[in-house]
Design a protein around this motif. Structure first.
Motif, PDB file in Angstrom:
ATOM      1  N   ARG A 127       0.848  -1.187   0.000  1.00  0.00           N
ATOM      2  CA  ARG A 127       0.000   0.000   0.000  1.00  0.00           C
ATOM      3  C   ARG A 127       0.891   1.246   0.000  1.00  0.00           C
ATOM      4  O   ARG A 127       1.907   1.297   0.675  1.00  0.00           O
ATOM      5  CB  ARG A 127      -0.867  -0.035   1.257  1.00  0.00           C
ATOM      6  CG  ARG A 127      -1.855   1.089   1.359  1.00  0.00           C
ATOM      7  CD  ARG A 127      -2.706   0.958   2.617  1.00  0.00           C
ATOM      8  NE  ARG A 127      -1.942   1.130   3.842  1.00  0.00           N
ATOM      9  CZ  ARG A 127      -1.645   2.313   4.388  1.00  0.00           C
ATOM     10  NH1 ARG A 127      -2.032   3.411   3.799  1.00  0.00           N
ATOM     11  NH2 ARG A 127      -0.963   2.382   5.504  1.00  0.00           N
ATOM     12  N   LEU A 128       0.511   2.245  -0.764  1.00  0.00           N
ATOM     13  CA  LEU A 128       1.260   3.490  -0.800  1.00  0.00           C
ATOM     14  C   LEU A 128       1.032   4.247   0.511  1.00  0.00           C
ATOM     15  O   LEU A 128      -0.111   4.466   0.920  1.00  0.00           O
ATOM     16  CB  LEU A 128       0.829   4.355  -1.980  1.00  0.00           C
ATOM     17  CG  LEU A 128       1.085   3.760  -3.366  1.00  0.00           C
ATOM     18  CD1 LEU A 128       0.468   4.649  -4.443  1.00  0.00           C
ATOM     19  CD2 LEU A 128       2.567   3.592  -3.595  1.00  0.00           C
TER      20      LEU A 128
ATOM     21  N   HIS B  80       1.754   7.400   1.258  1.00  0.00           N
ATOM     22  CA  HIS B  80       1.418   8.822   1.132  1.00  0.00           C
ATOM     23  C   HIS B  80       0.029   9.043   0.533  1.00  0.00           C
ATOM     24  O   HIS B  80      -0.293  10.131   0.072  1.00  0.00           O
ATOM     25  CB  HIS B  80       2.473   9.552   0.292  1.00  0.00           C
ATOM     26  CG  HIS B  80       3.730   9.829   1.047  1.00  0.00           C
ATOM     27  ND1 HIS B  80       4.618   8.850   1.374  1.00  0.00           N
ATOM     28  CD2 HIS B  80       4.218  10.977   1.556  1.00  0.00           C
ATOM     29  CE1 HIS B  80       5.624   9.382   2.048  1.00  0.00           C
ATOM     30  NE2 HIS B  80       5.398  10.675   2.170  1.00  0.00           N
ATOM     31  N   VAL B  81      -0.782   7.979   0.534  1.00  0.00           N
ATOM     32  CA  VAL B  81      -2.143   8.070   0.014  1.00  0.00           C
ATOM     33  C   VAL B  81      -3.077   7.451   1.048  1.00  0.00           C
ATOM     34  O   VAL B  81      -2.827   6.347   1.529  1.00  0.00           O
ATOM     35  CB  VAL B  81      -2.270   7.322  -1.340  1.00  0.00           C
ATOM     36  CG1 VAL B  81      -3.689   7.364  -1.862  1.00  0.00           C
ATOM     37  CG2 VAL B  81      -1.301   7.887  -2.366  1.00  0.00           C
ATOM     38  N   ASP B  82      -4.157   8.165   1.397  1.00  0.00           N
ATOM     39  CA  ASP B  82      -5.096   7.617   2.376  1.00  0.00           C
ATOM     40  C   ASP B  82      -6.041   6.618   1.712  1.00  0.00           C
ATOM     41  O   ASP B  82      -5.949   6.373   0.509  1.00  0.00           O
ATOM     42  CB  ASP B  82      -5.839   8.735   3.116  1.00  0.00           C
ATOM     43  CG  ASP B  82      -6.827   9.502   2.243  1.00  0.00           C
ATOM     44  OD1 ASP B  82      -7.179   9.045   1.140  1.00  0.00           O
ATOM     45  OD2 ASP B  82      -7.254  10.585   2.686  1.00  0.00           O
ATOM     46  N   ARG B  83      -6.965   6.077   2.471  1.00  0.00           N
ATOM     47  CA  ARG B  83      -7.864   5.036   1.942  1.00  0.00           C
ATOM     48  C   ARG B  83      -8.811   5.554   0.863  1.00  0.00           C
ATOM     49  O   ARG B  83      -9.432   4.783   0.147  1.00  0.00           O
ATOM     50  CB  ARG B  83      -8.638   4.372   3.077  1.00  0.00           C
ATOM     51  CG  ARG B  83      -9.506   5.313   3.836  1.00  0.00           C
ATOM     52  CD  ARG B  83     -10.085   4.658   5.078  1.00  0.00           C
ATOM     53  NE  ARG B  83     -10.763   5.678   5.844  1.00  0.00           N
ATOM     54  CZ  ARG B  83     -11.976   5.558   6.315  1.00  0.00           C
ATOM     55  NH1 ARG B  83     -12.625   4.439   6.144  1.00  0.00           N
ATOM     56  NH2 ARG B  83     -12.513   6.538   6.976  1.00  0.00           N
ATOM     57  N   HIS B  84      -8.902   6.880   0.734  1.00  0.00           N
ATOM     58  CA  HIS B  84      -9.747   7.486  -0.299  1.00  0.00           C
ATOM     59  C   HIS B  84      -8.928   7.936  -1.511  1.00  0.00           C
ATOM     60  O   HIS B  84      -9.467   8.585  -2.408  1.00  0.00           O
ATOM     61  CB  HIS B  84     -10.504   8.686   0.279  1.00  0.00           C
ATOM     62  CG  HIS B  84     -11.325   8.354   1.477  1.00  0.00           C
ATOM     63  ND1 HIS B  84     -12.443   7.559   1.421  1.00  0.00           N
ATOM     64  CD2 HIS B  84     -11.167   8.686   2.788  1.00  0.00           C
ATOM     65  CE1 HIS B  84     -12.953   7.421   2.630  1.00  0.00           C
ATOM     66  NE2 HIS B  84     -12.189   8.092   3.479  1.00  0.00           N
ATOM     67  N   GLY B  85      -7.634   7.645  -1.498  1.00  0.00           N
ATOM     68  CA  GLY B  85      -6.782   8.018  -2.618  1.00  0.00           C
ATOM     69  C   GLY B  85      -6.257   9.438  -2.560  1.00  0.00           C
ATOM     70  O   GLY B  85      -5.701   9.933  -3.538  1.00  0.00           O
ATOM     71  N   GLN B  86      -6.425  10.096  -1.425  1.00  0.00           N
ATOM     72  CA  GLN B  86      -5.970  11.471  -1.266  1.00  0.00           C
ATOM     73  C   GLN B  86      -4.546  11.503  -0.716  1.00  0.00           C
ATOM     74  O   GLN B  86      -4.182  10.698   0.134  1.00  0.00           O
ATOM     75  CB  GLN B  86      -6.897  12.233  -0.298  1.00  0.00           C
ATOM     76  CG  GLN B  86      -8.343  12.262  -0.736  1.00  0.00           C
ATOM     77  CD  GLN B  86      -8.518  12.988  -2.054  1.00  0.00           C
ATOM     78  OE1 GLN B  86      -8.013  14.093  -2.242  1.00  0.00           O
ATOM     79  NE2 GLN B  86      -9.212  12.363  -2.980  1.00  0.00           N
ATOM     80  N   ALA B  87      -3.759  12.447  -1.204  1.00  0.00           N
ATOM     81  CA  ALA B  87      -2.381  12.597  -0.717  1.00  0.00           C
ATOM     82  C   ALA B  87      -2.403  12.989   0.748  1.00  0.00           C
ATOM     83  O   ALA B  87      -3.266  13.752   1.189  1.00  0.00           O
ATOM     84  CB  ALA B  87      -1.652  13.660  -1.537  1.00  0.00           C
ATOM     85  N   ARG B  88      -1.436  12.463   1.511  1.00  0.00           N
ATOM     86  CA  ARG B  88      -1.338  12.788   2.927  1.00  0.00           C
ATOM     87  C   ARG B  88       0.107  12.679   3.369  1.00  0.00           C
ATOM     88  O   ARG B  88       0.911  11.976   2.768  1.00  0.00           O
ATOM     89  CB  ARG B  88      -2.186  11.863   3.778  1.00  0.00           C
ATOM     90  CG  ARG B  88      -1.619  10.433   3.802  1.00  0.00           C
ATOM     91  CD  ARG B  88      -2.441   9.524   4.684  1.00  0.00           C
ATOM     92  NE  ARG B  88      -1.860   8.189   4.691  1.00  0.00           N
ATOM     93  CZ  ARG B  88      -1.183   7.680   5.715  1.00  0.00           C
ATOM     94  NH1 ARG B  88      -1.006   8.380   6.803  1.00  0.00           N
ATOM     95  NH2 ARG B  88      -0.679   6.472   5.640  1.00  0.00           N
TER      96      ARG B  88
END
Length: 165
Positions: free
Chosen positions: A3-4, A6-14
């Motif tokens: 799992r990436l 820097h991406v949250d479970r909604h696909g947003q950068a974090r």
């Protein structure tokens, strides 16, 4: 596939939360090259580039870049660096300037991006200072060659001499 981070479970950068990670001593080594006409490399070595001392300016630019990574790369954490070094090795027969950076920190996240940024900015500074005499220069092969510390432990790029991180 992992799992990436820097991406949250909604696909947003974090920005990754590192508050639960242990502080460890970390070190990263990166390398890159600037290939140029042999006469340009000789000018650099003899201090005859019209803009001044190319290697001194490039070394300072590299260290400054390592210190400013969070301002340059979104989502990178601020690190209190213990040291940042940039070294140059001229390879006369190839018309090439090899660049190596070594960055050390005690912290919760590694210094890979800082080492890579140092090499990239040092290379760009060499290009900027020499472009009036050699527009054919090529910056290349910027890569992480070693890193130590942290949860993932030791990494050494295969085939790299002296990649003792």
């Amino acid at each position: 596939m992992k799992r990436l981070t820097h991406v949250d479970r909604h696909g947003q950068a974090r920005m990754v939360d590192i508050s639960e990670k242990d502080e460890t001593r970390r070190e990263a080594v990166a390398r890159g090259t600037v290939t140029m006409q042999p006469v340009t490399l000789r000018m650099i070595q003899k201090g005859r580039v019209p803009k001044g001392d190319v290697l001194a300016a490039a070394r300072i630019a590299g260290v400054m870049a390592a210190k400013r990574v969070p301002d340059l790369i979104p989502l990178c954490h601020s690190l209190l660096l213990s040291s940042a070094e940039v070294e140059f090795t001229p390879v006369e027969e190839a018309g090439r300037l090899d660049i190596e950076s070594r960055v050390k920190v005690t912290g919760r996240t590694g210094a890979e991006m800082e080492a890579l940024a140092a090499v990239a900015m040092a290379a760009l500074t060499v290009y900027d200072m020499c472009k009036a005499v050699d527009k054919e220069m090529v910056i290349g092969s910027i890569r992480l060659v070693a890193k130590t510390g942290g949860k993932s432990g030791v990494y050494r790029r295969l085939g790299e001499n002296g990649a003792e991180g």
